[in-house]
Design a protein around this motif. Structure first.
Motif, short mmCIF file in Angstrom:
data_model
loop_
_atom_site.label_atom_id
_atom_site.label_comp_id
_atom_site.label_asym_id
_atom_site.label_seq_id
_atom_site.Cartn_x
_atom_site.Cartn_y
_atom_site.Cartn_z
N LYS A 87 16.78 7.26 -1.55
CA LYS A 87 16.47 6.85 -0.17
C LYS A 87 15.25 5.93 -0.15
N GLN A 88 14.24 6.28 -0.95
CA GLN A 88 13.05 5.41 -1.02
C GLN A 88 13.44 4.05 -1.59
N VAL A 89 14.28 4.06 -2.62
CA VAL A 89 14.69 2.79 -3.23
C VAL A 89 15.47 1.96 -2.21
N SER A 110 15.26 1.95 1.02
CA SER A 110 14.39 1.39 2.07
C SER A 110 13.56 0.24 1.52
N LYS A 111 13.17 0.34 0.25
CA LYS A 111 12.37 -0.75 -0.35
C LYS A 111 13.25 -1.96 -0.67
N LEU A 112 14.51 -1.74 -1.07
CA LEU A 112 15.43 -2.87 -1.29
C LEU A 112 15.65 -3.61 0.02
N GLY A 142 0.01 2.50 -0.33
CA GLY A 142 0.92 2.02 -1.39
C GLY A 142 1.40 3.09 -2.35
N TRP A 143 0.81 4.30 -2.27
CA TRP A 143 1.27 5.47 -3.04
C TRP A 143 1.32 5.12 -4.54
N TYR A 144 2.46 5.29 -5.21
CA TYR A 144 2.52 5.08 -6.66
C TYR A 144 2.87 3.64 -7.05
N TYR A 158 -3.56 -0.31 -1.83
CA TYR A 158 -4.62 0.60 -1.39
C TYR A 158 -4.01 1.92 -0.94
N ASP A 159 -4.67 3.00 -1.30
CA ASP A 159 -4.24 4.31 -0.81
C ASP A 159 -5.47 5.22 -0.68
N LEU A 160 -5.40 6.08 0.35
CA LEU A 160 -6.47 7.04 0.63
C LEU A 160 -6.58 8.09 -0.47
N ASP A 161 -5.50 8.39 -1.09
CA ASP A 161 -5.42 9.49 -2.08
C ASP A 161 -5.91 8.98 -3.44
N THR A 200 -8.53 2.69 -4.35
CA THR A 200 -8.60 3.81 -3.42
C THR A 200 -9.38 3.36 -2.19
N GLY A 201 -8.78 3.53 -1.03
CA GLY A 201 -9.47 3.12 0.19
C GLY A 201 -8.68 3.48 1.43
N ASP A 202 -9.42 3.54 2.56
CA ASP A 202 -8.80 3.83 3.84
C ASP A 202 -8.42 2.51 4.52
N MET A 203 -7.17 2.36 4.89
CA MET A 203 -6.73 1.07 5.43
C MET A 203 -7.48 0.68 6.71
N TYR A 204 -8.03 1.67 7.43
CA TYR A 204 -8.79 1.35 8.65
C TYR A 204 -10.11 0.64 8.31
N ASN A 239 2.86 -2.43 5.14
CA ASN A 239 2.56 -1.02 5.39
C ASN A 239 3.87 -0.31 5.71
N THR A 240 4.45 0.33 4.68
CA THR A 240 5.70 1.08 4.90
C THR A 240 5.40 2.55 5.16
N SER A 241 4.13 2.84 5.48
CA SER A 241 3.70 4.22 5.73
C SER A 241 3.18 4.40 7.15
N CYS A 242 3.70 3.62 8.12
CA CYS A 242 3.17 3.70 9.48
C CYS A 242 3.35 5.09 10.09
N GLU A 243 4.36 5.84 9.65
CA GLU A 243 4.55 7.20 10.18
C GLU A 243 3.42 8.14 9.72
N HIS A 244 2.62 7.69 8.75
CA HIS A 244 1.54 8.53 8.21
C HIS A 244 0.18 8.21 8.82
C1 LIG Z 1 4.04 9.57 1.30
S1 LIG Z 1 3.39 8.03 1.05
C2 LIG Z 1 4.54 6.77 1.40
C3 LIG Z 1 5.77 7.06 2.26
C4 LIG Z 1 6.41 5.82 2.76
N1 LIG Z 1 7.52 6.01 3.60
C5 LIG Z 1 6.67 4.80 1.68
O1 LIG Z 1 7.22 5.08 0.61
O2 LIG Z 1 6.26 3.69 1.90
C6 LIG Z 1 2.22 7.74 2.34
C7 LIG Z 1 0.92 7.31 1.73
O3 LIG Z 1 0.04 6.84 2.76
C8 LIG Z 1 -1.27 7.17 2.34
N2 LIG Z 1 -2.17 7.05 3.49
C9 LIG Z 1 -2.19 7.80 4.64
N3 LIG Z 1 -3.19 7.41 5.47
C10 LIG Z 1 -3.80 6.36 4.84
C11 LIG Z 1 -4.92 5.53 5.19
N4 LIG Z 1 -5.58 5.68 6.34
N5 LIG Z 1 -5.29 4.55 4.32
C12 LIG Z 1 -4.63 4.39 3.14
N6 LIG Z 1 -3.58 5.16 2.76
C13 LIG Z 1 -3.17 6.14 3.60
C14 LIG Z 1 -1.13 8.56 1.78
O4 LIG Z 1 -2.21 8.90 0.93
C15 LIG Z 1 0.20 8.44 1.02
O5 LIG Z 1 0.03 8.13 -0.35
#
Ligand SMILES: C[S@@+](CC[C@H](N)C(=O)[O-])C[C@H]1O[C@@H](n2cnc3c(N)ncnc32)[C@H](O)[C@@H]1O
Length: 224
Positions: free
Chosen positions: A56-58, A60-62, A84-86, A107-110, A132-136, A150-155
């Protein structure tokens, strides 16, 4: 034979098998991306790379990669991938000969994910950096990127507040979804129209929905 003996002799070591299998698929297909996955499996056994690279991740990225190429072309000097996760999307962009990208910064917070992303993208040399960084908190104005992904807007809680930090005219690719029941999703949207209302982009070049079995994924490509 005791249960302990039976399990140690008959249970497969799935970590070792995944490493052997990904290395074998990389050798057979010549895929540098799959070779990168094999390196990750070997060096980062605790990374959830199977989750980040599930079908599913693949898919969505394709979808993101194809619509990005159709909409904005394949030439970018500097791309920032936030949340950007991994580093899977970066690896998929580098893997696609339609794209010619000078530098991807992910960039990723984790703080646990940068080493994994670097391992996955190791063969791209200086064209990939995981930070490593906070996107804000990033500085989007001084020599910033020509594309922000930013494919992580739900986060993230405040999508529009984050977009307000970007320089006017910056091109963006955004994804979110309606997978409300996933506990780490703090800002899902019910439709692509609701996503567009949330983002309020100055220009929308693409807006679409990718249905999956459990939820819909939404994407916007345009400029702030
Ligand atoms: C589960 S992952 C990615 C899921 C997503 N649907 C994807 O594959 O693109 C979400 C990532 O967003 C990161 N994240 C959340 N808030 C963030 C922020 N403020 N700045 C940077 N990274 C953030 C998390 O650490 C996590 O690695």
């Amino acid at each position: 034979m005791s249960d302990v003996t039976r399990s140690s002799t008959t249970q497969p070591d799935w970590h070792e098998n995944a490493f052997d299998l990904t290395r074998g698929i990389a050798a057979y297909t010549g895929s540098r991306l799959v070779a990168g996955l094999a390196r990750v499996v070997g060096r980062h056994p605790d990374a959830a790379i199977a989750n980040a690279f599930n079908h599913k991740q693949v898919a969505s990225k394709l979808w993101a990669r194809d619509r990005l190429f159709d909409t904005l072309g394949g030439r970018f000097e500097k791309v920032w991938i936030l949340g950007g996760w991994y580093g899977v999307f970066a690896a998929m962009l580098f893997d696609d000969p339609r794209f010619d990208i000078g530098l991807v910064e992910s960039y990723d917070l984790d703080d646990r994910v940068a080493a994994v992303a670097s391992t996955l993208n190791a063969d791209t040399g200086a064209r990939f950096r995981a930070l490593t960084g906070d996107m804000y908190d990033l500085d989007y104005r001084g020599g910033g990127p020509d594309l922000v992904v930013n494919t992580s807007c739900e986060h993230i809680a405040d999508v529009r507040g984050w977009l307000d930090g970007l320089a006017a005219g910056t091109r963006v690719l955004l994804q979110s979804n309606d997978y409300f029941s996933e506990p780490t999703h703090i800002n899902c949207v019910p439709s692509v129209e609701a996503f567009a209302d949330l983002a309020r982009l100055a220009r929308v070049d693409f807006a679409g929905t990718l249905p999956t079995r459990k939820y819909n994924r939404f994407m916007l490509i345009g400029a702030v």
